[in-house]
Design a protein around this motif. Structure first.
Motif, mmCIF file in Angstrom:
data_model
loop_
_atom_site.group_PDB
_atom_site.id
_atom_site.type_symbol
_atom_site.label_atom_id
_atom_site.label_comp_id
_atom_site.label_asym_id
_atom_site.label_seq_id
_atom_site.Cartn_x
_atom_site.Cartn_y
_atom_site.Cartn_z
ATOM 1 N N THR A 6 -7.403 -14.484 -3.517
ATOM 2 C CA THR A 6 -5.967 -14.543 -3.736
ATOM 3 C C THR A 6 -5.668 -13.963 -5.113
ATOM 4 N N PHE B 35 -6.450 -14.428 1.325
ATOM 5 C CA PHE B 35 -7.083 -13.547 2.303
ATOM 6 C C PHE B 35 -8.509 -14.041 2.540
ATOM 7 N N ASN C 99 -11.491 -6.527 8.033
ATOM 8 C CA ASN C 99 -10.792 -7.431 8.952
ATOM 9 C C ASN C 99 -10.443 -8.758 8.298
ATOM 10 N N LEU C 100 -9.678 -8.709 7.226
ATOM 11 C CA LEU C 100 -9.280 -9.930 6.543
ATOM 12 C C LEU C 100 -7.989 -10.477 7.137
ATOM 13 N N SER D 217 -4.828 -13.478 6.529
ATOM 14 C CA SER D 217 -4.196 -14.092 5.360
ATOM 15 C C SER D 217 -3.202 -15.154 5.788
ATOM 16 N N ASP E 172 0.208 -9.673 -3.104
ATOM 17 C CA ASP E 172 -0.522 -9.432 -1.867
ATOM 18 C C ASP E 172 -0.750 -7.944 -1.632
ATOM 19 N N GLY E 173 0.270 -7.135 -1.917
ATOM 20 C CA GLY E 173 0.119 -5.696 -1.760
ATOM 21 C C GLY E 173 -0.924 -5.138 -2.711
ATOM 22 N N LEU F 211 -3.510 -6.783 -3.961
ATOM 23 C CA LEU F 211 -4.833 -7.222 -3.502
ATOM 24 C C LEU F 211 -5.263 -6.456 -2.263
ATOM 25 N N SER F 212 -4.330 -6.235 -1.342
ATOM 26 C CA SER F 212 -4.651 -5.487 -0.132
ATOM 27 C C SER F 212 -5.092 -4.067 -0.461
ATOM 28 N N THR F 213 -4.416 -3.445 -1.426
ATOM 29 C CA THR F 213 -4.789 -2.087 -1.841
ATOM 30 C C THR F 213 -6.189 -2.070 -2.441
ATOM 31 N N LEU G 271 -8.757 -4.251 -1.958
ATOM 32 C CA LEU G 271 -9.818 -4.562 -1.012
ATOM 33 C C LEU G 271 -9.938 -3.540 0.111
ATOM 34 N N SER G 272 -8.821 -2.983 0.544
ATOM 35 C CA SER G 272 -8.874 -2.000 1.632
ATOM 36 C C SER G 272 -9.458 -0.674 1.164
#
Length: 264
Positions: free
Chosen positions: A70, A76, A91-92, A94, A107-108, A110-112, A114-115
Motif C-alpha cells: 500500500t 494490493f 495479477n494483483l 486490491s 493507488d495510481g 503504486l500501480s504504475t 508495480l506494473s
C-alpha cells in the motif's frame, strides 16, 4: 460519518521464486528472494515521482511468491515472481476504499510502479525498487518503526471492531479514547465519556483485566455511549493483543470484538 474499510480480495496465484546471486559487487537485483519472506519494508526515500499524499509505501512478503503493498490508500496483494532481479506482479487484487486527495492518487502511483516490473535489490535491511524514473528505498519495518511496548505507552483508540466490520467515526476521532497499562499492571484511560482505572495481568500476547472502576458521567451523545459500551466490553477479562509498530489491536475474549489503537 462511519467509514467501513474495504475487504481485501486476495488473488491466489502460485508462483515459483528464484533466488538471485549475492556478492559485494553484484548488480541491481542482488540478494536472496528467500530473505524477503516474512518481512515488511517501509519507504524511507523516494527519488523521482513522489508518492501522492506522502505515503509511505509499505511492502510485505508474507510467504514465498506473494506480495502485499500500500502507498497510503488501498492495499494490493497477489502472486509475484522475483526471478532475475525483476519484481513481476501481473495479477494483483486490491481493496476498493475511497481516499481523500491527495492520497487518492497513491493507488495510481503504486500501480504504475508495480506494473512496470521494477528491478529490486536487497542489502541487509534495505530493499530498493527501481522502475522507470522512480527509485524507492525501503527499510525493514522492524528497524525503521519498531514495535512499541504494550506497557508504558499511551494508546489512542482509532477503530472499533465487530463481527461485521472495522469502523472509525468522527465521534471516535474526537472522543480521545485512551488506554495505559503500567509495568506494574495498573490500568487507566478514557472511554470518551468517563475515566477508568483498574488492574491487568500482562502476559505474552494477553492482557487479563480485573474489574474497572469508572466515573459516572452520562454520555449525552448516543454515538459516544455506544463507543463506551464497546470499550468496556472489550476491556473485560482475558483479551489478546498484537502490536505492529505504532499500532495495536486488542481483541475481546469472544475472539471477535476489539479495538484498534495507535501509540500516542
Amino acid at each position: 460519518m462511519t467509514r467501513i474499510l474495504g475487504v481485501l480480495a486476495l488473488c491466489s496465484v502460485a508462483v515459483a521464486v528464484s533466488a538471485c546471486s549475492t556478492g559485494p559487487s553484484a548488480p541491481s537485483g542482488s540478494g536472496s528472494a528467500d530473505n524477503l519472506t516474512g518481512r515488511t519494508f517501509i519507504s524511507t526515500e523516494v527519488t523521482g515521482d513522489a508518492i501522492p499524499g506522502g505515503g509511505p509505501l509499505v511492502v510485505e512478503f508474507p510467504e514465498p511468491g506473494h506480495l502485499a503493498a500500500t502507498a497510503g490508500c488501498n492495499r494490493f496483494a497477489g502472486g509475484i515472481d522475483l526471478a532475475d532481479g525483476t519484481l513481476s506482479a501481473p495479477n494483483l487484487a486490491s481493496t476498493m476504499m475511497a481516499c481523500p486527495p491527495p492520497a487518492d492518487g497513491a493507488d495510481g502511483w503504486l500501480s504504475t510502479l508495480l506494473s512496470g516490473s521494477p528491478q529490486w535489490s536487497l542489502d541487509g535491511d534495505v530493499l530498493t525498487l527501481t522502475g522507470g524514473a522512480t527509485t524507492v528505498s525501503l527499510t525493514n519495518k522492524k528497524v525503521a518503526d519498531p514495535d512499541r511496548p504494550i506497557t508504558g505507552t499511551e494508546w489512542l483508540a482509532t477503530t472499533v471492531r465487530t463481527a461485521d466490520a472495522v469502523m472509525s467515526s468522527a465521534a471516535l476521532e474526537n472522543a480521545d479514547v485512551t488506554l495505559m497499562v503500567t509495568d506494574g499492571g495498573q490500568v487507566s484511560g478514557s472511554t470518551g465519556c468517563n475515566r477508568f482505572t483498574g488492574t491487568a495481568q500482562v502476559g505474552d500476547g494477553t492482557l487479563v483485566f480485573g474489574l474497572l472502576a469508572t466515573t459516572r458521567v452520562a454520555c449525552v451523545d448516543p454515538a459516544l455511549a455506544e463507543i463506551e459500551n464497546h470499550i468496556l466490553a472489550v476491556l473485560s477479562g482475558e483479551t489478546t493483543y498484537v502490536v505492529d509498530g505504532t499500532e495495536m489491536t486488542l481483541t475481546a475474549s469472544n475472539g471477535v470484538d476489539g479495538v484498534g489503537y495507535r501509540a500516542r
